[in-house]
Scaffold this motif. Structure first.
Motif, PDB file in Angstrom:
ATOM      1  N   LYS A  73      67.487  66.202  34.128  1.00  0.00           N
ATOM      2  CA  LYS A  73      67.293  66.299  32.720  1.00  0.00           C
ATOM      3  C   LYS A  73      68.777  65.996  31.952  1.00  0.00           C
ATOM      4  N   ASP A  74      70.028  65.920  32.432  1.00  0.00           N
ATOM      5  CA  ASP A  74      70.917  65.300  31.725  1.00  0.00           C
ATOM      6  C   ASP A  74      71.175  63.629  31.703  1.00  0.00           C
ATOM      7  N   GLY A  75      70.271  63.036  32.492  1.00  0.00           N
ATOM      8  CA  GLY A  75      70.495  61.666  32.790  1.00  0.00           C
ATOM      9  C   GLY A  75      71.112  61.151  34.010  1.00  0.00           C
ATOM     10  N   THR A  76      71.617  62.139  34.722  1.00  0.00           N
ATOM     11  CA  THR A  76      71.948  61.673  36.068  1.00  0.00           C
ATOM     12  C   THR A  76      70.997  61.301  36.737  1.00  0.00           C
ATOM     13  N   VAL A  77      71.467  60.263  37.912  1.00  0.00           N
ATOM     14  CA  VAL A  77      70.205  59.825  38.631  1.00  0.00           C
ATOM     15  C   VAL A  77      70.809  59.517  39.988  1.00  0.00           C
ATOM     16  N   LYS A  78      70.113  60.356  40.988  1.00  0.00           N
ATOM     17  CA  LYS A  78      70.515  60.456  42.350  1.00  0.00           C
ATOM     18  C   LYS A  78      69.634  59.448  43.244  1.00  0.00           C
ATOM     19  N   PHE A  79      70.213  58.725  44.002  1.00  0.00           N
ATOM     20  CA  PHE A  79      69.651  57.501  44.903  1.00  0.00           C
ATOM     21  C   PHE A  79      69.871  57.765  46.297  1.00  0.00           C
ATOM     22  N   LEU A  80      68.599  57.684  47.124  1.00  0.00           N
ATOM     23  CA  LEU A  80      68.696  57.871  48.548  1.00  0.00           C
ATOM     24  C   LEU A  80      68.518  56.547  49.005  1.00  0.00           C
ATOM     25  N   TRP A  81      69.482  55.929  49.854  1.00  0.00           N
ATOM     26  CA  TRP A  81      69.385  54.560  50.267  1.00  0.00           C
ATOM     27  C   TRP A  81      69.183  54.480  51.784  1.00  0.00           C
ATOM     28  N   LYS A  82      68.461  53.738  52.453  1.00  0.00           N
ATOM     29  CA  LYS A  82      68.389  53.486  53.916  1.00  0.00           C
ATOM     30  C   LYS A  82      68.740  52.225  54.213  1.00  0.00           C
ATOM     31  N   TYR A  83      70.025  52.268  55.560  1.00  0.00           N
ATOM     32  CA  TYR A  83      70.290  50.972  55.600  1.00  0.00           C
ATOM     33  C   TYR A  83      69.699  50.488  57.024  1.00  0.00           C
ATOM     34  N   GLU A  84      69.823  49.094  57.437  1.00  0.00           N
ATOM     35  CA  GLU A  84      69.041  48.609  58.509  1.00  0.00           C
ATOM     36  C   GLU A  84      68.995  49.270  59.798  1.00  0.00           C
ATOM     37  N   ASP A  85      69.924  50.254  60.258  1.00  0.00           N
ATOM     38  CA  ASP A  85      69.801  50.852  61.389  1.00  0.00           C
ATOM     39  C   ASP A  85      69.029  52.382  61.141  1.00  0.00           C
ATOM     40  N   THR A  88      70.909  56.833  56.519  1.00  0.00           N
ATOM     41  CA  THR A  88      70.614  57.179  54.933  1.00  0.00           C
ATOM     42  C   THR A  88      71.995  57.924  54.454  1.00  0.00           C
ATOM     43  N   VAL A  89      72.100  57.364  53.083  1.00  0.00           N
ATOM     44  CA  VAL A  89      73.207  57.951  52.344  1.00  0.00           C
ATOM     45  C   VAL A  89      72.626  58.163  50.813  1.00  0.00           C
ATOM     46  N   GLU A  90      73.177  59.151  50.061  1.00  0.00           N
ATOM     47  CA  GLU A  90      72.912  59.450  48.707  1.00  0.00           C
ATOM     48  C   GLU A  90      74.171  59.088  48.012  1.00  0.00           C
ATOM     49  N   SER A  91      74.057  58.416  46.723  1.00  0.00           N
ATOM     50  CA  SER A  91      74.932  57.975  45.732  1.00  0.00           C
ATOM     51  C   SER A  91      74.334  58.429  44.473  1.00  0.00           C
ATOM     52  N   VAL A  92      75.133  58.636  43.157  1.00  0.00           N
ATOM     53  CA  VAL A  92      74.747  59.230  42.036  1.00  0.00           C
ATOM     54  C   VAL A  92      75.369  58.249  41.126  1.00  0.00           C
ATOM     55  N   LEU A  93      74.542  57.807  39.876  1.00  0.00           N
ATOM     56  CA  LEU A  93      75.056  57.274  38.537  1.00  0.00           C
ATOM     57  C   LEU A  93      74.908  58.611  37.560  1.00  0.00           C
ATOM     58  N   LEU A  94      76.022  58.549  36.871  1.00  0.00           N
ATOM     59  CA  LEU A  94      76.255  59.510  36.183  1.00  0.00           C
ATOM     60  C   LEU A  94      76.737  58.698  34.443  1.00  0.00           C
ATOM     61  N   ARG A  95      75.941  59.252  33.531  1.00  0.00           N
ATOM     62  CA  ARG A  95      76.114  58.967  32.191  1.00  0.00           C
ATOM     63  C   ARG A  95      76.960  59.938  31.462  1.00  0.00           C
ATOM     64  N   TYR A  96      77.940  59.411  30.751  1.00  0.00           N
ATOM     65  CA  TYR A  96      78.615  60.080  29.729  1.00  0.00           C
ATOM     66  C   TYR A  96      78.631  59.158  28.308  1.00  0.00           C
ATOM     67  N   PRO A  97      79.101  59.877  27.248  1.00  0.00           N
ATOM     68  CA  PRO A  97      79.069  59.286  25.967  1.00  0.00           C
ATOM     69  C   PRO A  97      79.899  57.834  25.987  1.00  0.00           C
ATOM     70  N   ASP A  98      80.904  57.867  26.597  1.00  0.00           N
ATOM     71  CA  ASP A  98      81.769  56.671  26.437  1.00  0.00           C
ATOM     72  C   ASP A  98      81.868  55.765  27.841  1.00  0.00           C
ATOM     73  N   ARG A  99      80.979  56.010  28.983  1.00  0.00           N
ATOM     74  CA  ARG A  99      81.159  55.186  30.383  1.00  0.00           C
ATOM     75  C   ARG A  99      79.804  55.717  30.955  1.00  0.00           C
ATOM     76  N   ILE A 100      79.634  54.797  31.883  1.00  0.00           N
ATOM     77  CA  ILE A 100      78.678  54.978  33.222  1.00  0.00           C
ATOM     78  C   ILE A 100      79.514  55.077  34.371  1.00  0.00           C
ATOM     79  N   SER A 101      79.229  56.076  35.250  1.00  0.00           N
ATOM     80  CA  SER A 101      80.127  56.120  36.275  1.00  0.00           C
ATOM     81  C   SER A 101      79.409  56.206  37.617  1.00  0.00           C
TER      82      SER A 101
END
Length: 338
Positions: A73-85, A88-101
């Motif tokens: 709800k705050d705009g954060t996005v979580k991704f689940l990735w699957k590699y060739e083997d 799986t790992v998760e990573s996160v995109l975080l939105r702030y007023p002055d940057r995207i991290s």
């Protein structure tokens, strides 16, 4: 066949030369992959068809499969990735007023066994390659159609235990021919791997060092972070002081507040004493539920802890929560199998 994402620029030049291809092709390939977000050699239209076919025979350009994407709800996005083997790992995109991290992972799972963290519960599988680390950023940028300007190695795994691949990935991140991210906008978070801190002090990089502290005494820290038995606080603090003497940079301490465990005024006094000779910032983090034995410090008590640190000259702040409603906050990332 090797993934071309696993090479930094100089390594790729050398590899192309070894394959009897022109070194300058590395610039064109980097432009297509990191600027134009190409996912295959076939679309690299300023290369001849013959060269594209030759690259396809000698290299892979491999990205993980995006299994799921969940938006908070705050705009954060979580991704689940699957590699060739299948890892799986998760990573996160975080939105702030002055940057995207981007909060990215460096390992599949983790073997440090911190009591409050969800990542290690499924165990450790393997290190990620530099290309697999970079692919998280490229995948998030492609998915969200936005440019990431900040990177934190605070996802799954201990970056210092995958040191060489993390450094190789960072060299590509900061390269103007690739992602062109400012060195000062990249943060490496460690649970206190002293060997890695010592190596980082001698790197020609101006990245931020962040140390997960979470307790002000060896007795308490060892209860929640087994790594403290190998690198007790005296050893860790000495390494940080040495790092700071070389780099002259502030260090960030991460400190999760656990109700009734590390959030008393006595704990605050011991924390002040522990870091008194270190130029630092202290990020106070509300505990995010990971089905452990711990509970979150009440907001008023957390504020009192923060104010006490500030009144004694420490730069302290309660970090704003992001993504807790989708299990994307600090300590909540898991290695899922779907």
């Amino acid at each position: 066949m090797e993934n071309i994402l696993d090479y930094d620029y100089k390594e790729l030049q050398t590899k192309l030369e070894h394959e009897r291809l022109e070194r300058y092709r590395a610039t064109q390939i980097f432009d297509w992959v990191y600027k134009k977000k190409a996912t295959s050699f076939a679309v690299m239209t300023n290369l001849s068809k013959k060269l594209r076919e030759e690259l396809s025979r000698k290299f892979k350009l491999t990205f993980p499969e995006l299994v799921t994407k969940v938006t908070s709800k705050d705009g954060t996005v979580k991704f689940l990735w699957k590699y060739e083997d299948g890892s799986t790992v998760e990573s996160v995109l975080l939105r702030y007023p002055d940057r995207i991290s981007a909060c990215i992972s460096s390992q599949v799972g983790c073997n440090l066994g911190c009591k409050f963290c969800a990542t290690g519960r499924s165990g450790f599988v393997r290190n990620l390659t530099s290309g697999e680390i970079l692919a998280q950023i490229l995948g998030m940028e492609r998915s969200e159609k936005e440019r990431i300007g900040n990177v934190v190695f605070m996802g799954m795994g201990e970056p210092m235990l995958n040191y060489d691949e993390v450094m190789r990935a960072i060299r590509v991140m900061v390269d103007p021919k690739a992602l062109k991210i400012s060195q000062r906008r990249i943060s490496i978070s460690t649970a206190g791997v002293v060997d890695g801190i010592e190596k980082l002090a001698n790197e020609p990089l101006d990245v931020v060092l962040s140390v997960s502290l979470h307790a002000p005494t060896d007795e308490k820290r060892s209860k929640i972070m087994p790594i403290n038995q190998k690198y007790p606080l005296s050893v860790l603090m000495n390494a940080i002081k040495n790092y700071q003497a070389v780099k002259g940079k502030r260090v960030t301490f991460e400190y999760i507040l656990f109700d009734g465990f590390n959030d008393s005024m006595e704990d605050a006094k011991k924390l002040i004493e522990l870091v008194k000779d270190i130029k630092c910032n202290v990020n106070l983090i509300p505990y995010n539920d990971t089905q452990s034995e711990f509970k979150r410090t009440p907001p008023r008590k957390a504020k009192e802890f923060e104010e006490f640190l500030k009144s004694h000259g420490l730069e302290a702040v309660i970090r704003a929560e992001k993504g807790s409603d989708i299990d994307a906050a600090c300590g909540q990332l898991r290695r899922r199998t779907l």
